[in-house]
Motif scaffolding. Structure first.
Motif, PDB file in Angstrom:
ATOM      1  N   LEU A 205       0.823  -1.208   0.000  1.00 47.26           N
ATOM      2  CA  LEU A 205       0.000   0.000   0.000  1.00 47.26           C
ATOM      3  C   LEU A 205       0.862   1.266   0.000  1.00 47.26           C
ATOM      4  CD1 LEU A 205      -2.949  -0.784   2.435  1.00 47.26           C
ATOM      5  CD2 LEU A 205      -3.164   0.004   0.071  1.00 47.26           C
ATOM      6  N   GLU A 206       1.819   1.320   0.925  1.00 47.68           N
ATOM      7  CA  GLU A 206       2.670   2.508   1.043  1.00 47.68           C
ATOM      8  C   GLU A 206       3.443   2.743  -0.256  1.00 47.68           C
ATOM      9  OE1 GLU A 206       2.855   4.608   3.525  1.00 47.68           O
ATOM     10  OE2 GLU A 206       1.903   3.561   5.205  1.00 47.68           O
ATOM     11  N   THR A 207       3.993   1.659  -0.821  1.00 45.27           N
ATOM     12  CA  THR A 207       4.816   1.799  -2.024  1.00 45.27           C
ATOM     13  C   THR A 207       3.970   2.187  -3.225  1.00 45.27           C
ATOM     14  OG1 THR A 207       6.316   0.104  -1.145  1.00 45.27           O
ATOM     15  CG2 THR A 207       6.519   0.652  -3.478  1.00 45.27           C
ATOM     16  N   ALA A 208       2.829   1.520  -3.410  1.00 44.87           N
ATOM     17  CA  ALA A 208       1.969   1.821  -4.554  1.00 44.87           C
ATOM     18  C   ALA A 208       1.444   3.258  -4.486  1.00 44.87           C
ATOM     19  CB  ALA A 208       0.809   0.834  -4.611  1.00 44.87           C
ATOM     20  N   LEU A 209       1.039   3.687  -3.296  1.00 46.10           N
ATOM     21  CA  LEU A 209       0.505   5.043  -3.153  1.00 46.10           C
ATOM     22  C   LEU A 209       1.599   6.101  -3.310  1.00 46.10           C
ATOM     23  CD1 LEU A 209      -1.987   4.429  -0.212  1.00 46.10           C
ATOM     24  CD2 LEU A 209      -2.532   4.740  -2.630  1.00 46.10           C
ATOM     25  N   ARG A 210       2.820   5.769  -2.891  1.00 49.77           N
ATOM     26  CA  ARG A 210       3.925   6.712  -3.093  1.00 49.77           C
ATOM     27  C   ARG A 210       4.179   6.931  -4.584  1.00 49.77           C
ATOM     28  NH1 ARG A 210       9.105   5.298  -3.763  1.00 49.77           N
ATOM     29  NH2 ARG A 210       8.820   3.301  -2.697  1.00 49.77           N
ATOM     30  N   TYR A 211       4.167   5.824  -5.351  1.00 53.72           N
ATOM     31  CA  TYR A 211       4.336   5.965  -6.798  1.00 53.72           C
ATOM     32  C   TYR A 211       3.167   6.743  -7.403  1.00 53.72           C
ATOM     33  CZ  TYR A 211       8.281   2.706  -7.003  1.00 53.72           C
ATOM     34  OH  TYR A 211       9.508   2.105  -6.868  1.00 53.72           O
ATOM     35  N   GLN A 212       1.956   6.468  -6.900  1.00 53.04           N
ATOM     36  CA  GLN A 212       0.797   7.178  -7.423  1.00 53.04           C
ATOM     37  C   GLN A 212       0.929   8.687  -7.206  1.00 53.04           C
ATOM     38  OE1 GLN A 212      -2.957   6.248  -5.569  1.00 53.04           O
ATOM     39  NE2 GLN A 212      -4.116   6.752  -7.418  1.00 53.04           N
ATOM     40  N   ARG A 213       1.425   9.076  -6.032  1.00 55.56           N
ATOM     41  CA  ARG A 213       1.632  10.499  -5.751  1.00 55.56           C
ATOM     42  C   ARG A 213       2.659  11.095  -6.729  1.00 55.56           C
ATOM     43  NH1 ARG A 213       4.034  10.886  -0.299  1.00 55.56           N
ATOM     44  NH2 ARG A 213       5.911  10.333  -1.444  1.00 55.56           N
ATOM     45  N   GLU A 214       3.736  10.345  -7.001  1.00 53.81           N
ATOM     46  CA  GLU A 214       4.758  10.831  -7.927  1.00 53.81           C
ATOM     47  C   GLU A 214       4.188  10.981  -9.336  1.00 53.81           C
ATOM     48  OE1 GLU A 214       8.005   8.117  -7.673  1.00 53.81           O
ATOM     49  OE2 GLU A 214       8.457   8.588  -5.564  1.00 53.81           O
ATOM     50  N   TRP A 215       3.359  10.022  -9.745  1.00 52.25           N
ATOM     51  CA  TRP A 215       2.766  10.110 -11.088  1.00 52.25           C
ATOM     52  C   TRP A 215       1.785  11.282 -11.173  1.00 52.25           C
ATOM     53  CZ3 TRP A 215       1.563   4.243 -10.554  1.00 52.25           C
ATOM     54  CH2 TRP A 215       2.736   3.513 -10.766  1.00 52.25           C
ATOM     55  N   THR A 216       1.038  11.496 -10.098  1.00 52.30           N
ATOM     56  CA  THR A 216       0.103  12.625 -10.092  1.00 52.30           C
ATOM     57  C   THR A 216       0.859  13.941 -10.247  1.00 52.30           C
ATOM     58  OG1 THR A 216      -1.452  11.405  -8.687  1.00 52.30           O
ATOM     59  CG2 THR A 216      -1.708  13.799  -8.784  1.00 52.30           C
ATOM     60  N   ALA A 217       1.996  14.051  -9.577  1.00 53.52           N
ATOM     61  CA  ALA A 217       2.806  15.266  -9.687  1.00 53.52           C
ATOM     62  C   ALA A 217       3.302  15.489 -11.113  1.00 53.52           C
ATOM     63  CB  ALA A 217       3.993  15.187  -8.724  1.00 53.52           C
ATOM     64  N   LYS A 218       3.379  14.409 -11.902  1.00 51.73           N
ATOM     65  CA  LYS A 218       3.814  14.513 -13.300  1.00 51.73           C
ATOM     66  C   LYS A 218       2.632  14.653 -14.257  1.00 51.73           C
ATOM     67  CE  LYS A 218       8.035  11.827 -12.523  1.00 51.73           C
ATOM     68  NZ  LYS A 218       8.811  10.601 -12.888  1.00 51.73           N
ATOM     69  N   GLY A 219       1.430  14.826 -13.691  1.00 46.28           N
ATOM     70  CA  GLY A 219       0.252  15.041 -14.521  1.00 46.28           C
ATOM     71  C   GLY A 219      -0.500  13.787 -14.900  1.00 46.28           C
ATOM     72  N   LEU A 220      -0.158  12.647 -14.302  1.00 47.59           N
ATOM     73  CA  LEU A 220      -0.860  11.381 -14.590  1.00 47.59           C
ATOM     74  C   LEU A 220      -1.875  11.110 -13.479  1.00 47.59           C
ATOM     75  CD1 LEU A 220       2.010   8.983 -15.731  1.00 47.59           C
ATOM     76  CD2 LEU A 220       0.253  10.025 -17.159  1.00 47.59           C
ATOM     77  N   ASN A 221      -3.138  11.199 -13.795  1.00 50.94           N
ATOM     78  CA  ASN A 221      -4.192  10.918 -12.815  1.00 50.94           C
ATOM     79  C   ASN A 221      -4.687   9.493 -13.024  1.00 50.94           C
ATOM     80  OD1 ASN A 221      -4.215  13.549 -11.620  1.00 50.94           O
ATOM     81  ND2 ASN A 221      -5.209  14.296 -13.486  1.00 50.94           N
ATOM     82  N   LEU A 222      -4.107   8.560 -12.283  1.00 53.68           N
ATOM     83  CA  LEU A 222      -4.378   7.135 -12.469  1.00 53.68           C
ATOM     84  C   LEU A 222      -5.010   6.538 -11.223  1.00 53.68           C
ATOM     85  CD1 LEU A 222      -0.892   6.076 -13.902  1.00 53.68           C
ATOM     86  CD2 LEU A 222      -2.888   6.857 -15.180  1.00 53.68           C
ATOM     87  N   THR A 223      -5.903   5.576 -11.426  1.00 54.19           N
ATOM     88  CA  THR A 223      -6.319   4.733 -10.311  1.00 54.19           C
ATOM     89  C   THR A 223      -5.255   3.654 -10.119  1.00 54.19           C
ATOM     90  OG1 THR A 223      -7.568   3.221 -11.741  1.00 54.19           O
ATOM     91  CG2 THR A 223      -8.761   5.102 -10.775  1.00 54.19           C
ATOM     92  N   VAL A 224      -5.071   3.241  -8.883  1.00 51.11           N
ATOM     93  CA  VAL A 224      -4.130   2.162  -8.566  1.00 51.11           C
ATOM     94  C   VAL A 224      -4.892   1.071  -7.836  1.00 51.11           C
ATOM     95  CG1 VAL A 224      -2.097   1.494  -7.235  1.00 51.11           C
ATOM     96  CG2 VAL A 224      -2.105   3.646  -8.487  1.00 51.11           C
ATOM     97  N   ALA A 225      -4.800  -0.161  -8.344  1.00 53.57           N
ATOM     98  CA  ALA A 225      -5.465  -1.305  -7.721  1.00 53.57           C
ATOM     99  C   ALA A 225      -4.444  -2.130  -6.949  1.00 53.57           C
ATOM    100  CB  ALA A 225      -6.147  -2.169  -8.780  1.00 53.57           C
ATOM    101  N   VAL A 226      -4.808  -2.551  -5.736  1.00 46.28           N
ATOM    102  CA  VAL A 226      -3.948  -3.359  -4.874  1.00 46.28           C
ATOM    103  C   VAL A 226      -4.735  -4.582  -4.427  1.00 46.28           C
ATOM    104  CG1 VAL A 226      -2.747  -3.437  -2.645  1.00 46.28           C
ATOM    105  CG2 VAL A 226      -2.588  -1.388  -4.078  1.00 46.28           C
ATOM    106  N   ASN A 227      -4.113  -5.743  -4.459  1.00 48.37           N
ATOM    107  CA  ASN A 227      -4.759  -6.990  -4.050  1.00 48.37           C
ATOM    108  C   ASN A 227      -4.668  -7.179  -2.538  1.00 48.37           C
ATOM    109  OD1 ASN A 227      -5.384  -8.583  -6.719  1.00 48.37           O
ATOM    110  ND2 ASN A 227      -3.369  -7.659  -6.991  1.00 48.37           N
ATOM    111  N   LEU A 228      -5.753  -7.689  -1.955  1.00 43.17           N
ATOM    112  CA  LEU A 228      -5.785  -7.974  -0.522  1.00 43.17           C
ATOM    113  C   LEU A 228      -5.936  -9.467  -0.286  1.00 43.17           C
ATOM    114  CD1 LEU A 228      -8.072  -5.189   0.980  1.00 43.17           C
ATOM    115  CD2 LEU A 228      -5.590  -5.202   0.750  1.00 43.17           C
ATOM    116  N   SER A 229      -5.315  -9.961   0.774  1.00 37.10           N
ATOM    117  CA  SER A 229      -5.408 -11.385   1.107  1.00 37.10           C
ATOM    118  C   SER A 229      -6.524 -11.626   2.118  1.00 37.10           C
ATOM    119  CB  SER A 229      -4.086 -11.887   1.688  1.00 37.10           C
ATOM    120  OG  SER A 229      -4.004 -11.546   3.055  1.00 37.10           O
TER     121      SER A 229
END
Length: 392
Positions: A205-229
């Protein structure tokens, strides 16, 4: 990598009613470094299973005195722990049905191969199954986390109507210095036996959301899906864990999608309903993953607060050539829409499959036709170069 150094035993038991085919399979397996016994007699096969305790079983489905389904039932009754590879001349649909049946009975199904099988294909299959699950331990997983051996890859997700990329699915990977790339199916069950699954989930979660924040700062508004056990879903404070992770990353909860399988959702419906509903109240998307492969799909869709359905790739990959799969895909899309859910297809590998999904009015898709799972630093460039997917 030395196979014999990893396997608990180096024994392969082959049963095939054709002596010439069995002999060829035996030679290929022996050249790969295994001890091999080949038999065509079901009674001898059962005796060898009990007395020899093979690590791998190569099983034909069609035999005069019995069939592979009966032998799978026997192996399940005996609680055999060997990895089972089906090698048979029936069409792939029958082979995959047999594999699902074996897995449902608790057997460790390693895959299916269609006859005539090539030496290279069988050798590669053996390489893929030669890692013993006991080589993957909780201490090794913990050490892997501490040593930064885990990493994420991201597979793009495409809006089928506009053919524009809209998001990614985060996929957990582990590159162990000795074991090599360890499949999630090998390490996730081990992590689920301990609290390590919580540490892994929080790291993802922390890693995926950190990348998502970086992509948003570059103008990429993406959804990120994470699998749960399953173990994580059982925790009643999961909504706090997830919302806190979003807050720390500066990411809006509405851009996060959590994916759970049908079997995960079945583990205590009341508790699942509590946890998943609270996540939806936070604005987080919920997808039921691998839809169509379980036994309780319709019950879960009716009871639990999902926002989208992910159609399992086993139906999608051949939907352009299999009338049955095309009908199933169309029915799942229609069912999802009638329930007010988005339909997402995984495993798209051809333009023909994409066109069929478009005709069925499926909402989104992912698969190797668009892109394989990519490292995080490749995502901005890929989205820039593929602002609209071309079909030619």
């Amino acid at each position: 990598m030395d196979t014999a150094a990893i396997l608990p035993n180096n024994r392969v038991l082959v049963i095939d009613d054709d002596p010439s085919v069995a002999a060829v399979i035996g030679r290929i397996v022996r050249r790969s470094g295994y001890d091999v016994i080949v038999t065509a007699d079901p009674a001898d096969f059962r005796q060898r299973v009990r007395s020899w305790s093979p690590g791998i079983i190569i099983l034909d489905l069609g035999m005069p005195e019995t069939d592979g389904i009966e032998l799978l039932r026997y192996l399940a009754d005996e609680q055999v722990k060997a990895r089972i590879l089906i090698v048979s001349g029936f069409d792939r649909k029958v082979l995959e049905a047999a594999q699902r049946l074996g897995a449902a009975r608790g057997l460790d199904m390693a895959g299916v191969l269609t006859k005539p099988v090539r030496a290279g294909t069988l050798t590669e299959a053996l390489k893929n199954i030669d890692r013993d699950a006991s080589a993957v331990t909780a201490p090794r997983i913990l050490q892997g986390l501490l040593a930064d051996e885990f990493y994420l890859e991201f597979q793009p997700k495409i809006d089928i109507r506009t053919l524009q990329p809209i998001g990614v699915e985060a996929l957990l990977r582990w590159n162990h210095p000795e074991l090599g790339v360890v499949p999630p199916l090998d390490f996730i069950p081990v992590a689920e036996e301990t609290d390590l699954i919580h540490r892994l989930t929080e790291w993802v979660l922390e890693t995926a959301l950190r990348y998502q924040r970086e992509w948003t700062a570059k103008g990429l508004n993406l959804t990120v899906a994470v699998n749960l056990s399953a173990r994580v879903i059982a925790e009643l404070d999961l909504n706090v864990v997830v919302s806190d992770a979003c807050a720390r990353a500066g990411v809006t909860p509405g851009s996060l999608i959590l994916e759970v399988t049908e079997s995960v959702a079945m583990g205590g419906v009341e508790k699942s309903m509590d946890v998943l509903t609270r996540l939806r109240l936070k604005g987080i998307g919920l997808a039921i993953d691998d839809f169509g492969t379980g036994y309780s799909s319709l019950v879960q869709l009716q009871r639990l607060p999902f926002s989208e359905v992910k159609i399992d790739k086993s139906f999608v990959m051949d939907c352009a050539t299999s009338k049955d799969n095309a009908v199933i895909v169309g029915a799942i899309v229609d069912l999802a829409h009638r329930l007010g859910l988005r339909a997402v297809a995984e495993g798209v590998e051809s333009p023909e499959a994409l066109r069929l999904l478009a005709e069925a009015e499926c909402d989104a898709a992912q698969g190797f036709f668009f892109a394989p799972p990519l490292p995080a630093d490749a995502i901005p460039g890929w989205f820039r170069d593929n602002a609209v997917i071309r079909l030619d």
